[in-house]
Design a protein around this motif. Sequence first.
Motif, PDB file in Angstrom:
ATOM      1  N   SER A  51       0.827  -1.203   0.000  1.00 16.33           N
ATOM      2  CA  SER A  51       0.000   0.000   0.000  1.00 16.33           C
ATOM      3  C   SER A  51       0.863   1.256   0.000  1.00 16.33           C
ATOM      4  O   SER A  51       1.951   1.284   0.576  1.00 16.33           O
ATOM      5  N   LEU A  52       0.364   2.294  -0.660  1.00 13.72           N
ATOM      6  CA  LEU A  52       1.031   3.592  -0.715  1.00 13.72           C
ATOM      7  C   LEU A  52       0.122   4.597  -0.019  1.00 13.72           C
ATOM      8  O   LEU A  52      -0.741   5.216  -0.641  1.00 13.72           O
ATOM      9  N   HIS A  53       0.339   4.741   1.300  1.00 15.20           N
ATOM     10  CA  HIS A  53      -0.530   5.639   2.054  1.00 15.20           C
ATOM     11  C   HIS A  53       0.248   6.671   2.875  1.00 15.20           C
ATOM     12  O   HIS A  53      -0.357   7.446   3.601  1.00 15.20           O
ATOM     13  N   ASN A  54       1.574   6.675   2.785  1.00 16.03           N
ATOM     14  CA  ASN A  54       2.368   7.719   3.430  1.00 16.03           C
ATOM     15  C   ASN A  54       3.639   7.935   2.626  1.00 16.03           C
ATOM     16  O   ASN A  54       3.947   7.189   1.683  1.00 16.03           O
ATOM     17  N   VAL A  55       4.396   8.948   3.012  1.00 17.76           N
ATOM     18  CA  VAL A  55       5.591   9.324   2.259  1.00 17.76           C
ATOM     19  C   VAL A  55       6.840   8.638   2.793  1.00 17.76           C
ATOM     20  O   VAL A  55       7.925   8.813   2.223  1.00 17.76           O
ATOM     21  N   ASP A  56       6.733   7.885   3.891  1.00 16.10           N
ATOM     22  CA  ASP A  56       7.902   7.274   4.513  1.00 16.10           C
ATOM     23  C   ASP A  56       8.249   5.925   3.908  1.00 16.10           C
ATOM     24  O   ASP A  56       9.319   5.384   4.184  1.00 16.10           O
ATOM     25  N   GLY A  57       7.355   5.346   3.134  1.00 12.92           N
ATOM     26  CA  GLY A  57       7.644   4.080   2.469  1.00 12.92           C
ATOM     27  C   GLY A  57       7.364   2.843   3.281  1.00 12.92           C
ATOM     28  O   GLY A  57       7.741   1.741   2.864  1.00 12.92           O
ATOM     29  N   ASP A  58       6.735   2.964   4.447  1.00 15.93           N
ATOM     30  CA  ASP A  58       6.411   1.787   5.254  1.00 15.93           C
ATOM     31  C   ASP A  58       4.944   1.414   5.057  1.00 15.93           C
ATOM     32  O   ASP A  58       4.099   1.635   5.929  1.00 15.93           O
TER      33      ASP A  58
END
Length: 315
Positions: free
Chosen positions: A157-164
Amino acid sequence: NMSDAMAILHKLQTGLDVNVKFTGVRVFEYTPECIVFDLLDIPLYHGWLVDPQVADIVKAVGNCSYNQLVEKIISCKQSDNSELVSEGFVAEQFLNNTATQLTYHGLCELTSAVQEGELCVFFRNNHFSTMTKYKGQLYLLVTDQGFLTEEKVVWESLHNVDGDGNFCDSEFHLRPPSDPETVYRGQQDQIDQDYLMALSLQQEQQSQEINWEQIPEGISDLELAKKLQEEEDRRASQYYQEQEQAAAQVQVRKQHYRMLYLQSCVYSQFYFPPQQQVQGAASPASARQSGSNERKRKEPREKEKEKEKNSCVLL
């Protein structure tokens, strides 16, 4: 057109040069590499956007692409105008603070721009990823080497900018990796492998590739297919030659080791006879010693017999 796209296709092995602009998720500076996406009708997105609510960053970045912004920062630092120096400093801070090449404003714009179920390409950190949207959530196809043994992990999933992000299976159900440490090491190995592969392919292309720019525009499909087939045959023959040379070297090494082994066996049999023969054989010194011992044993008996003969017995 088709000839321009064919001149770019071979670069897919090493990577395409795209230059983002910070004003929209589908805004890129036009380069010949963009022809491939246009020709194949593949949407290309990025999320490196400037938040329009931050006026000083909007003014500093403007409508520049990434390359233009870097040149602007360099020129502003060398300027005597304090306003330009300040503007260059703001632009530099923006690049440093968004080094992940994704902002929350860009993430929001991506979520609204990508259509439900759409398959597209997402550009970030100089990598192209397959992206889709499922139930309003963005997902990236997992392709890192660290997930080779994770059969159930397909999407992230891509839900933040931190890549976790969260890992999911093909049905978008949560599937955490079984060994996070192995996955992390695999990701680091993937980064190193990507770099080495890009270097090797770039060197190979510089020495062996067809000069696509010199192909005439009026060439027919048949002639172009022949050229492509010739190039493919040449690379295949070179690959098989390298494999045969490697196999021949392995055979030479095996023969060399076999000869060394036979020589060592002959040497050991010649200089070091078997233990049984050593134990069974009697040396001359031991034979002499055994003979002298037997003579010493016989001498007292003969002397005793002579004494018995010479002695007289008184009755």
